[in-house]
Write a protein that holds these residues in place. Structure first.
Motif, PDB file in Angstrom:
ATOM      1  N   TYR A  90     -12.810  -5.291   4.945  1.00  0.00           N
ATOM      2  CA  TYR A  90     -11.564  -5.950   4.535  1.00  0.00           C
ATOM      3  C   TYR A  90     -11.145  -6.995   5.574  1.00  0.00           C
ATOM      4  CZ  TYR A  90      -6.795  -6.848   3.128  1.00  0.00           C
ATOM      5  OH  TYR A  90      -5.636  -7.487   2.743  1.00  0.00           O
TER       6      TYR A  90
ATOM      7  N   HIS B  80     -10.934 -10.835   4.431  1.00  0.00           N
ATOM      8  CA  HIS B  80      -9.590 -11.215   3.992  1.00  0.00           C
ATOM      9  C   HIS B  80      -8.674 -11.686   5.117  1.00  0.00           C
ATOM     10  CE1 HIS B  80     -11.053  -8.608   0.690  1.00  0.00           C
ATOM     11  NE2 HIS B  80     -10.371  -9.426  -0.073  1.00  0.00           N
ATOM     12  N   THR B  81      -9.164 -11.721   6.359  1.00  0.00           N
ATOM     13  CA  THR B  81      -8.354 -12.225   7.465  1.00  0.00           C
ATOM     14  C   THR B  81      -9.215 -13.144   8.337  1.00  0.00           C
ATOM     15  OG1 THR B  81      -8.857 -10.604   9.223  1.00  0.00           O
ATOM     16  CG2 THR B  81      -7.269  -9.928   7.524  1.00  0.00           C
TER      17      THR B  81
ATOM     18  N   SER C 271       2.497   0.890  -3.548  1.00  0.00           N
ATOM     19  CA  SER C 271       1.194   0.582  -4.123  1.00  0.00           C
ATOM     20  C   SER C 271       1.146   1.069  -5.556  1.00  0.00           C
ATOM     21  CB  SER C 271       0.076   1.235  -3.307  1.00  0.00           C
ATOM     22  OG  SER C 271       0.199   2.639  -3.353  1.00  0.00           O
TER      23      SER C 271
ATOM     24  N   SER D 296      -6.726   0.192  -5.164  1.00  0.00           N
ATOM     25  CA  SER D 296      -7.291  -1.144  -4.946  1.00  0.00           C
ATOM     26  C   SER D 296      -6.458  -1.982  -3.982  1.00  0.00           C
ATOM     27  CB  SER D 296      -7.436  -1.880  -6.288  1.00  0.00           C
ATOM     28  OG  SER D 296      -6.162  -2.018  -6.907  1.00  0.00           O
ATOM     29  N   ASN D 297      -5.183  -1.646  -3.824  1.00  0.00           N
ATOM     30  CA  ASN D 297      -4.296  -2.390  -2.924  1.00  0.00           C
ATOM     31  C   ASN D 297      -4.149  -1.716  -1.553  1.00  0.00           C
ATOM     32  OD1 ASN D 297      -3.552  -4.436  -4.799  1.00  0.00           O
ATOM     33  ND2 ASN D 297      -2.267  -2.931  -5.836  1.00  0.00           N
TER      34      ASN D 297
ATOM     35  N   TYR E 287      -5.812  -1.508   1.384  1.00  0.00           N
ATOM     36  CA  TYR E 287      -5.932  -2.251   2.643  1.00  0.00           C
ATOM     37  C   TYR E 287      -4.920  -3.391   2.733  1.00  0.00           C
ATOM     38  CZ  TYR E 287     -10.032   0.427   3.860  1.00  0.00           C
ATOM     39  OH  TYR E 287     -10.861   1.452   4.190  1.00  0.00           O
ATOM     40  N   ARG E 288      -4.597  -4.015   1.622  1.00  0.00           N
ATOM     41  CA  ARG E 288      -3.563  -5.048   1.641  1.00  0.00           C
ATOM     42  C   ARG E 288      -2.228  -4.466   2.082  1.00  0.00           C
ATOM     43  NH1 ARG E 288      -1.598  -7.502  -3.931  1.00  0.00           N
ATOM     44  NH2 ARG E 288      -0.498  -5.511  -3.896  1.00  0.00           N
ATOM     45  N   ASN E 289      -1.873  -3.299   1.530  1.00  0.00           N
ATOM     46  CA  ASN E 289      -0.621  -2.643   1.911  1.00  0.00           C
ATOM     47  C   ASN E 289      -0.663  -2.151   3.355  1.00  0.00           C
ATOM     48  OD1 ASN E 289       0.321  -3.053  -0.656  1.00  0.00           O
ATOM     49  ND2 ASN E 289      -0.144  -1.000  -1.375  1.00  0.00           N
TER      50      ASN E 289
ATOM     51  N   LYS F  56      -0.197  -5.136   5.710  1.00  0.00           N
ATOM     52  CA  LYS F  56       1.188  -5.621   5.620  1.00  0.00           C
ATOM     53  C   LYS F  56       2.091  -4.714   6.455  1.00  0.00           C
ATOM     54  CE  LYS F  56       4.721  -7.937   3.777  1.00  0.00           C
ATOM     55  NZ  LYS F  56       5.863  -7.163   4.270  1.00  0.00           N
TER      56      LYS F  56
END
Length: 466
Positions: free
Chosen positions: A17, A21-22, A174, A442-443, A445-447, A450
């Motif tokens: 991730y 994504h970064t 999430s 599915s969210n 790692y994004r959460n 954040k």
């Protein structure tokens, strides 16, 4: 904003991730060198500084940054790490050397790089490549976080910058929420399920069914005519492990002989013995001696009350594919003297493994623990939980938990329990759901990032330097 990160990630999911994504730079990556991680390291080579193979402790050979002042400040970490290393060896000089080699390596990393963030995709396992960077980050005031897993269904994110306030950080909402009810009374997995079974796997399963993992390993060693094995890069003899397996069987027979079926109608506190050796104790609490805790409880009990002590159900099912490595040097961590000390206490009873923990909990005045899942399971039955770990856990957000940091605290807690009204009310264990995230979401790692990025802005440097 680009950041310099130390990342500990053995399965490679968080690594994937971050790289995709970064724009963050990984100053140090601690990982296992399986196909997925190897492929990612090759593809994103320019964004990764140093790669440490978690399974090869002897690869780190570094003395150039040895500093006595830092050694003195890190003594608490050294004790924890050397204890952890005794899980795989009883070579004290080598354990000390492994600690100092890793300490020197990470001192140089921190001196030569601006580290903005440290993240571990799992709990702090107290290995030198986990515990040393965690300790240096908290010493310097660098934001550092670990993901505490609960039986593959839930993850809680922990902030290590305030160890005396080891608080859980709520995730952003999430689409899939983890549930507290999914992590109680879980089923233990003792084997690895392959994607497809071939002849080799079928033979292994048959051998394991007859004699467990110890027989399976013997057959492998015999086929190679080599009885030297390896754990985290440290060589040991199968015959040494077989000796500790024999001691382990002796330990089980001793416990079975001296444990009894107690009277559940008496007034008692139930102490659920923790599995050892395990990271839940090593480096995770200030008071690591379970014998001391049991003696404290025994002395603090009201007249006429009993303390029922039951061994952890996993302590005697180690001869399997998942847990066999705990057999190595087991007697160093738990032996018959552990039980003999308990048996000296008149108001303490060792409870048979045949007695259900659920029955013990439901009829107890309280349970006592360092903070395992029994803390949550007792809430399910509205039973108070005495926690001997002063560092708050996710369970501390439930009103039935009572933290102890001294013998005087314990006496006050037990006095409170005698009039505790929990039996008359339902404890809502779902209160901790907001602190749990589902890693299958599915969210996820994004959460996760954040939450980390928002919270890391609140961490201030300590002003210390190396």
């Amino acid at each position: 904003m680009k950041k310099n990160i130390i990342l500990l990630d053995r399965d490679g999911n968080m690594l994937e991730y971050i790289l995709k994504h970064t724009t963050h730079h990984l100053v140090v990556l601690v990982c296992e060198m399986h196909e997925k991680v190897t492929s990612l390291c090759k593809e994103y080579n320019e964004r990764i500084g140093h790669v440490i193979d978690y399974e090869r402790l002897l690869d780190i050979q570094h003395v150039e940054s040895i500093d006595y002042q830092i050694i003195a400040k890190m003594k608490y970490a050294q004790i924890d790490i050397e204890t952890m290393l005794h899980r795989i060896m009883l070579d004290n000089p080598l354990a000390k050397d492994i600690y100092h080699q890793h300490l020197s390596f990470f001192i140089e990393i921190f001196r030569n790089n601006q580290i903005d963030l440290m993240i571990s995709a799992e709990a702090n396992l107290t290995s030198p490549n986990h515990h040393i960077p965690f300790s240096l980050c908290t010493f310097l005031g660098i934001p550092c976080y670990s993901m505490e897993g609960y039986h593959y269904h839930a993850i809680a994110l922990l902030n290590h910058n305030s160890p005396q306030q080891f608080s859980c950080i709520p995730y952003t909402p999430s689409t899939t929420c983890a549930k507290a009810e999914e992590i109680i009374f879980y089923k233990l997995e003792t084997s690895i399920t392959p994607e497809k079974k071939n002849l080799k796997r079928l033979i292994k399963d048959l051998v394991s069914k007859c004699g467990g993992e110890m027989l399976s390993q013997f057959c492998v060693c015999l086929s190679k005519l080599n009885f030297q094995q390896d754990r985290l890069g440290i060589t040991y003899s199968y015959w040494d492990k077989l000796y500790y397996f024999w001691k382990y069987k002796q330990l089980k027979r001793f416990y079975q002989k001296h444990s009894i079926h107690p009277n559940l109608q008496e007034k008692y506190i139930y102490y659920s013995v923790h599995f050892e050796p395990e990271a839940a104790i090593i480096g995770k609490t200030l008071l690591e001696s379970q014998i001391t805790i049991i003696k404290m409880l025994s002395k603090a009990l009201p007249k006429g009350w009993k303390l029922y002590v039951k061994e952890h159900p996993h302590q005697f099912i180690l001869n399997n594919e998942i847990m066999h490595y705990f057999i190595n040097n087991l007697a160093f961590f738990k032996n018959t003297n552990f039980y003999r000390e308990i048996m000296k206490l008149e108001n303490v009873t060792m409870v048979s493994l045949d007695i259900s923990s659920k029955d013990l909990m439901q009829n107890a005045q309280a349970v006592a623990t360092l903070g395992g899942t029994i803390s949550l399971e007792s809430a399910f039955y509205n039973v108070p939980a005495i926690l001997f770990n002063p560092l708050p856990t996710v369970y501390a957000h439930l009103e039935h938990t009572l933290h102890v940091q001294s013998y005087e605290d314990l006496k006050e807690v037990i006095q409170k329990i005698q009039d505790f009204p929990l039996k008359d009310q339902k404890i809502n264990i779902d209160k901790i759901n907001s602190y749990l995230a589902d890693p299958r979401d599915s969210n996820f790692y994004r959460n996760l990032f954040k939450t980390i990025e928002d919270h890391s802005k609140t961490i201030k440097p300590t002003g210390e330097t190396l």
